[in-house]
Design a protein around this motif. Structure first.
Motif, PDB file in Angstrom:
ATOM      1  N   GLU A 195     -36.349  30.377  29.919  1.00 48.29           N
ATOM      2  CA  GLU A 195     -36.713  31.503  29.067  1.00 48.29           C
ATOM      3  C   GLU A 195     -37.379  30.966  27.801  1.00 48.29           C
ATOM      4  N   GLY A 196     -38.595  31.460  27.507  1.00 43.98           N
ATOM      5  CA  GLY A 196     -39.336  30.955  26.368  1.00 43.98           C
ATOM      6  C   GLY A 196     -40.381  29.950  26.804  1.00 43.98           C
ATOM      7  N   ASP A 197     -40.871  29.169  25.847  1.00 41.29           N
ATOM      8  CA  ASP A 197     -41.945  28.216  26.129  1.00 41.29           C
ATOM      9  C   ASP A 197     -41.617  26.854  25.512  1.00 41.29           C
ATOM     10  N   PRO A 198     -41.165  25.897  26.315  1.00 46.01           N
ATOM     11  CA  PRO A 198     -40.776  24.585  25.780  1.00 46.01           C
ATOM     12  C   PRO A 198     -41.943  23.752  25.264  1.00 46.01           C
ATOM     13  N   THR A 199     -43.177  24.139  25.568  1.00 43.50           N
ATOM     14  CA  THR A 199     -44.306  23.386  25.009  1.00 43.50           C
ATOM     15  C   THR A 199     -44.417  23.612  23.505  1.00 43.50           C
ATOM     16  N   HIS A 200     -43.748  24.647  23.010  1.00 43.92           N
ATOM     17  CA  HIS A 200     -43.711  24.924  21.566  1.00 43.92           C
ATOM     18  C   HIS A 200     -42.314  24.779  20.979  1.00 43.92           C
TER      19      HIS A 200
END
Length: 382
Positions: free
Chosen positions: A355-360
Motif C-alpha cells: 500500500e503506497g509507493d516505496p519509490t518515494h
C-alpha cells in the motif's frame, strides 16, 4: 499454471526512475503482451515491486540476547523447524530471495531443498553453510574450524561437496564469539587467497566477514568476492581508510554492509553517525553495494529488511528509489541472479504488492498486501 493479472495500481520494474500506472500479467514468469485472462487482483492504491532480496541472513539464530542458549539446546530437527518458521516470516514480508551466510551446513541445504520441493513455504535460498574460521575463531561452534592453507582448501572442498552455493569465511573475529578479535585479521593473505582459489576452481564465490580495517585489507588483497559488514570498526569507534575503499571499488568486490533496525538501539554516542559516514563513503566511492541486514542476530528480526532499508536511507541521505534498487535489481545483478530482481518478460514472477509507493516512501514496504512467488499468491493481508 493459471494466469494472474494485477490491475489498478502502480508498477515499479526495478530499474525505472519512478513507478507508473500499469498492470502486471504473470504465470510462473512475467508475460509480455498478454491480454490477461485467469484470475485478476485489484491493487488500487498499491504499488507492485520486484520481490525483495536479503543479502545476509542467519536463519539459525533466534534474534534474542539468549541466542547462544537456544542454538546449543536445539536438536537438529528443532533447529530446522525454527529456520523454516523464520523463512516463512521473511517470505510474508515480501522477501523472496535470501542469502543465508551462516548456519549448520546440512540444515541450510536441507531447508533450501525442502523449500524448492514445496515441502515448506519460504523464500528462494542461497546457502553458505558453516563459516570457515580459525580454531576458536568467530562462529567456530557451527563446525567450520580449520587452520593453514591446506585446511582451508579442504574446508572449501567439503562445503562444495555438501552443496553450498557460496563460501563464507571469517576474515576477522566477531562480536558474537567471545575471545575473538573483531579488529584483527584471522587469516593471512595467503590463507585467504587459498580459499578464493579453491572456491573459484569449483565455481563458487567467497563472502568474507570483516569488521576491522586489517581484516578488510587482507580480504581485499586476497581477492574475495564480497566483504560482509565492511564496517571499519576500531576500539572506541571507526578507523576509515579511503584509499582502501577505493581499492575495494576498483577490484569490483561486492560490499554487503548489514544495516539493520538494530542500529536504532545504539546509544547516542556518535557511533551511529560515524557508521553512516562510512556507509555513505562506500556508496559515493562506487563500491558495488547490495542490501543486507545480518538478520537473526540479537535485535534484528528476520523479516525486518524494510526497516533496515529505512535506516540506510536515514544514515546516508540517499533517495528511497536508490535504496530500493539495492534490495531488488542491484542485489540480483551483483549476486548473479539474472532470473529475478526486475519485472520483465521471462523473469521469475516474484512480486511484492504494498500500500503506497516505496519509490518515494520506504515505509510503504511494511504495508504488505500481497506476496507472489513464482506467479502464485503465497500471502494476502487480511
Amino acid at each position: 499454471m493459471a494466469t494472474l493479472t494485477l490491475r489498478g495500481g502502480h508498477v515499479w520494474d526495478g530499474r525505472a526512475g519512478t513507478s507508473s500506472p500499469s498492470s502486471v500479467v504473470v504465470d510462473g514468469r512475467f508475460l509480455a503482451g498478454a491480454d490477461g485472462g485467469g484470475k485478476t487482483l485489484d491493487i488500487t492504491g498499491c504499488t507492485v515491486v520486484p520481490g525483495l532480496i536479503e543479502g545476509h541472513a542467519h536463519l539459525c539464530f533466534d534474534t534474542t540476547p539468549a541466542w547462544r542458549t537456544t542454538y546449543e539446546n536445539d536438536t537438529p530437527a528443532k533447529m530446522l523447524l525454527r529456520m523454516a518458521s523464520y523463512g516463512r516470516r521473511m517470505l510474508r514480508a515480501g522477501i523472496t530471495t535470501v542469502r543465508d551466510l551462516g548456519s549448520p551446513t546440512h540444515l541450510g541445504i536441507e531447508l533450501r531443498e525442502g523449500i524448492a520441493e514445496g515441502l515448506t513455504e519460504g523464500p528462494r535460498l542461497l546457502v553458505a553453510g558453516a563459516p570457515i574460521t580459525t580454531t576458536g575463531g568467530h562462529c567456530w561452534f557451527m563446525g567450520g574450524e580449520c587452520d593453514g592453507e591446506l585446511g582451508i582448501r579442504r574446508q572449501v572442498r567439503e562445503h562444495v561437496k555438501a552443496g553450498t552455493d557460496w563460501i563464507k569465511v571469517m576474515a576477522t573475529g566477531g562480536n558474537m564469539t567471545p575471545r575473538t578479535n573483531t579488529f584483527a585479521a584471522q587469516f593471512t593473505v595467503d590463507e585467504l587467497r587459498a580459499c578464493v582459489e579453491e572456491a573459484h576452481r569449483l565455481r563458487r564465490r567467497v563472502a568474507a566477514h570483516a569488521h576491522g580495517i586489517e581484516g578488510i585489507r587482507v580480504a581485499t588483497e586476497a581477492g574475495v568476492d564480497s566483504i560482509e559488514h565492511c564496517s571499519f570498526t576500531a576500539p572506541g569507534g571507526y578507523e576509515f581508510d579511503q584509499p582502501l575503499v577505493d581499492r575495494v571499488a576498483a577490484k569490483g568486490i561486492l560490499v554487503s554492509p548489514t544495516v539493520s533496525v538494530g542500529f536504532r538501539n545504539w546509544p547516542d554516542d556518535g557511533r551511529r553517525q560515524q557508521r553512516g559516514q562510512v556507509l555513505k563513503a562506500l556508496l559515493d566511492s562506487g563500491c558495488r553495494v547490495l542490501m543486507s541486514t545480518d538478520c537473526g542476530i540479537p535485535g534484528v528480526p528476520h523479516e525486518s529488511l524494510a526497516g533496515g532499508m529505512q535506516v540506510l536511507q536515514e544514515l546516508t541521505g540517499y533517495a528511497p528509489l536508490e535504496i530500493l534498487k539495492l534490495a531488488t535489481s542491484r542485489s540480483a545483478e551483483l549476486l548473479g541472479l539474472e532470473d529475478r530482481g526486475v519485472i520483465e518478460a521471462g523473469r521469475l514472477a516474484d512480486l511484492l504488492v504494498v500500500e503506497g509507493d516505496p519509490t518515494h516512501d520506504l515505509s510503504a514496504l511494511e504495508r504488505v498486501r500481497f506476496v507472489i512467488l513464482d506467479g502464485e499468491v503465497v500471502y494476502a493481508a487480511r
